[in-house]
Design a protein around this motif. Structure first.
Motif, PDB file in Angstrom:
ATOM      1  N   VAL A  19      21.929  12.559   3.359  1.00 40.25           N
ATOM      2  CA  VAL A  19      23.329  12.441   3.771  1.00 40.25           C
ATOM      3  C   VAL A  19      23.616  11.015   4.237  1.00 40.25           C
ATOM      4  O   VAL A  19      22.800  10.382   4.901  1.00 40.25           O
ATOM      5  CB  VAL A  19      23.630  13.449   4.906  1.00 40.25           C
ATOM      6  N   ARG A  20      24.781  10.489   3.882  1.00 37.03           N
ATOM      7  CA  ARG A  20      25.230   9.170   4.348  1.00 37.03           C
ATOM      8  C   ARG A  20      25.789   9.331   5.752  1.00 37.03           C
ATOM      9  O   ARG A  20      26.526  10.275   6.033  1.00 37.03           O
ATOM     10  CB  ARG A  20      26.318   8.615   3.426  1.00 37.03           C
ATOM     11  N   VAL A  21      25.415   8.400   6.633  1.00 37.46           N
ATOM     12  CA  VAL A  21      25.827   8.498   8.030  1.00 37.46           C
ATOM     13  C   VAL A  21      26.266   7.153   8.583  1.00 37.46           C
ATOM     14  O   VAL A  21      25.942   6.100   8.038  1.00 37.46           O
ATOM     15  CB  VAL A  21      24.687   9.041   8.925  1.00 37.46           C
ATOM     16  N   LEU A  22      26.974   7.228   9.698  1.00 37.17           N
ATOM     17  CA  LEU A  22      27.323   6.081  10.521  1.00 37.17           C
ATOM     18  C   LEU A  22      26.452   6.195  11.766  1.00 37.17           C
ATOM     19  O   LEU A  22      26.426   7.244  12.414  1.00 37.17           O
ATOM     20  CB  LEU A  22      28.802   6.136  10.904  1.00 37.17           C
ATOM     21  N   VAL A  23      25.698   5.140  12.081  1.00 37.67           N
ATOM     22  CA  VAL A  23      24.819   5.126  13.245  1.00 37.67           C
ATOM     23  C   VAL A  23      25.519   4.353  14.356  1.00 37.67           C
ATOM     24  O   VAL A  23      25.849   3.184  14.179  1.00 37.67           O
ATOM     25  CB  VAL A  23      23.463   4.457  12.922  1.00 37.67           C
ATOM     26  N   ARG A  24      25.740   5.021  15.484  1.00 36.57           N
ATOM     27  CA  ARG A  24      26.391   4.387  16.632  1.00 36.57           C
ATOM     28  C   ARG A  24      25.312   3.889  17.582  1.00 36.57           C
ATOM     29  O   ARG A  24      24.422   4.627  17.971  1.00 36.57           O
ATOM     30  CB  ARG A  24      27.296   5.389  17.348  1.00 36.57           C
ATOM     31  N   ARG A  25      25.392   2.635  17.954  1.00 35.51           N
ATOM     32  CA  ARG A  25      24.458   2.034  18.918  1.00 35.51           C
ATOM     33  C   ARG A  25      25.249   1.558  20.114  1.00 35.51           C
ATOM     34  O   ARG A  25      26.424   1.167  19.994  1.00 35.51           O
ATOM     35  CB  ARG A  25      23.720   0.848  18.281  1.00 35.51           C
ATOM     36  N   SER A  26      24.612   1.535  21.292  1.00 38.40           N
ATOM     37  CA  SER A  26      25.306   1.116  22.510  1.00 38.40           C
ATOM     38  C   SER A  26      25.643  -0.374  22.476  1.00 38.40           C
ATOM     39  O   SER A  26      26.599  -0.816  23.101  1.00 38.40           O
ATOM     40  CB  SER A  26      24.472   1.444  23.744  1.00 38.40           C
ATOM     41  N   THR A  27      24.841  -1.149  21.764  1.00 31.90           N
ATOM     42  CA  THR A  27      25.124  -2.582  21.632  1.00 31.90           C
ATOM     43  C   THR A  27      25.311  -2.910  20.159  1.00 31.90           C
ATOM     44  O   THR A  27      24.648  -2.346  19.299  1.00 31.90           O
ATOM     45  CB  THR A  27      23.968  -3.430  22.181  1.00 31.90           C
ATOM     46  N   GLY A  28      26.209  -3.805  19.864  1.00 29.67           N
ATOM     47  CA  GLY A  28      26.425  -4.226  18.489  1.00 29.67           C
ATOM     48  C   GLY A  28      27.335  -3.288  17.723  1.00 29.67           C
ATOM     49  O   GLY A  28      27.875  -2.326  18.251  1.00 29.67           O
ATOM     50  N   ASP A  30      28.561  -0.613  14.720  1.00 33.06           N
ATOM     51  CA  ASP A  30      28.049   0.602  14.097  1.00 33.06           C
ATOM     52  C   ASP A  30      27.487   0.237  12.727  1.00 33.06           C
ATOM     53  O   ASP A  30      27.949  -0.698  12.077  1.00 33.06           O
ATOM     54  CB  ASP A  30      29.169   1.628  13.944  1.00 33.06           C
ATOM     55  N   LEU A  31      26.492   0.997  12.284  1.00 33.39           N
ATOM     56  CA  LEU A  31      25.796   0.708  11.037  1.00 33.39           C
ATOM     57  C   LEU A  31      25.884   1.896  10.105  1.00 33.39           C
ATOM     58  O   LEU A  31      25.988   3.039  10.546  1.00 33.39           O
ATOM     59  CB  LEU A  31      24.324   0.397  11.347  1.00 33.39           C
ATOM     60  N   THR A  32      25.825   1.640   8.793  1.00 33.43           N
ATOM     61  CA  THR A  32      25.858   2.739   7.832  1.00 33.43           C
ATOM     62  C   THR A  32      24.544   2.802   7.070  1.00 33.43           C
ATOM     63  O   THR A  32      23.869   1.791   6.880  1.00 33.43           O
ATOM     64  CB  THR A  32      27.021   2.582   6.837  1.00 33.43           C
ATOM     65  N   ASP A  63      22.004   0.310   5.163  1.00 34.85           N
ATOM     66  CA  ASP A  63      22.440  -0.398   3.964  1.00 34.85           C
ATOM     67  C   ASP A  63      21.921  -1.835   3.913  1.00 34.85           C
ATOM     68  O   ASP A  63      21.800  -2.410   2.840  1.00 34.85           O
ATOM     69  CB  ASP A  63      23.971  -0.394   3.865  1.00 34.85           C
ATOM     70  N   ASP A  64      21.597  -2.408   5.084  1.00 32.30           N
ATOM     71  CA  ASP A  64      21.086  -3.783   5.101  1.00 32.30           C
ATOM     72  C   ASP A  64      19.565  -3.848   4.916  1.00 32.30           C
ATOM     73  O   ASP A  64      18.968  -4.909   4.997  1.00 32.30           O
ATOM     74  CB  ASP A  64      21.515  -4.517   6.373  1.00 32.30           C
ATOM     75  N   GLY A  65      18.916  -2.693   4.685  1.00 33.83           N
ATOM     76  CA  GLY A  65      17.488  -2.662   4.393  1.00 33.83           C
ATOM     77  C   GLY A  65      16.601  -2.283   5.557  1.00 33.83           C
ATOM     78  O   GLY A  65      15.413  -2.038   5.385  1.00 33.83           O
ATOM     79  N   GLY A 102      16.886   8.708  -0.921  1.00 31.30           N
ATOM     80  CA  GLY A 102      16.461   7.428  -0.388  1.00 31.30           C
ATOM     81  C   GLY A 102      16.485   6.345  -1.432  1.00 31.30           C
ATOM     82  O   GLY A 102      16.905   6.540  -2.559  1.00 31.30           O
ATOM     83  N   ARG A 103      16.004   5.210  -1.053  1.00 30.09           N
ATOM     84  CA  ARG A 103      15.990   4.063  -1.963  1.00 30.09           C
ATOM     85  C   ARG A 103      14.749   4.106  -2.825  1.00 30.09           C
ATOM     86  O   ARG A 103      13.698   4.590  -2.423  1.00 30.09           O
ATOM     87  CB  ARG A 103      16.017   2.783  -1.165  1.00 30.09           C
ATOM     88  N   HIS A 104      14.868   3.556  -4.018  1.00 31.96           N
ATOM     89  CA  HIS A 104      13.774   3.541  -4.974  1.00 31.96           C
ATOM     90  C   HIS A 104      13.623   2.127  -5.520  1.00 31.96           C
ATOM     91  O   HIS A 104      14.580   1.373  -5.604  1.00 31.96           O
ATOM     92  CB  HIS A 104      14.056   4.517  -6.114  1.00 31.96           C
ATOM     93  N   ARG A 105      12.427   1.794  -5.905  1.00 27.66           N
ATOM     94  CA  ARG A 105      12.193   0.457  -6.459  1.00 27.66           C
ATOM     95  C   ARG A 105      13.085   0.217  -7.658  1.00 27.66           C
ATOM     96  O   ARG A 105      13.273   1.090  -8.494  1.00 27.66           O
ATOM     97  CB  ARG A 105      10.750   0.303  -6.888  1.00 27.66           C
TER      98      ARG A 105
END
Length: 107
Positions: A19-28, A30-32, A63-65, A102-105
């Motif tokens: 599942v695609r998600v948005l990750v919420r962090r207390s600093t910085g 949000d990341l996908t 998404d940034d690796g 997930g990601r694949h080569r």
């Protein structure tokens, strides 16, 4: 008339691997990313981790690796995410391959 026993959405996606998600962090910002592993078995009491280094249930490939670990309360399912319908005949072509989330080569 049947009632709904909890507050979960009836037809929406649930938090699972792939599942695609948005990750919420207390600093910085949000990341996908995409959930790539569920560590629920080791987050149970006595399952592992330490008070000073708690185990988080979900591994998320951003998404940034980068790979991050988070709990359900830190994640929001991408509302635009729709898992494709399963192929009713998965063996329809001889060249079909089973792909894991997930990601694949090479991608």
């Amino acid at each position: 008339m049947a009632g709904i026993s909890d507050n979960r959405p009836v037809d929406g996606p649930e938090l699972t691997v792939g599942v695609r998600v948005l990750v919420r962090r207390s600093t910085g910002a949000d990341l996908t990313g995409e959930v790539v592993e569920d560590y629920a078995a080791v987050t149970d009491p006595g399952g592992g981790g330490h008070e000073w280094a708690p185990v988080h249930q979900w591994a998320v490939a951003l998404d940034d690796g980068r790979l991050v670990f988070a709990d359900a309360e830190d994640l929001t399912i991408d509302p635009g995410f729709h898992r494709p319908a399963p192929d009713p005949n998965p063996n329809s072509t001889p060249d079909s391959a089973v792909r894991t989330p997930g990601r694949h080569r090479g991608e």
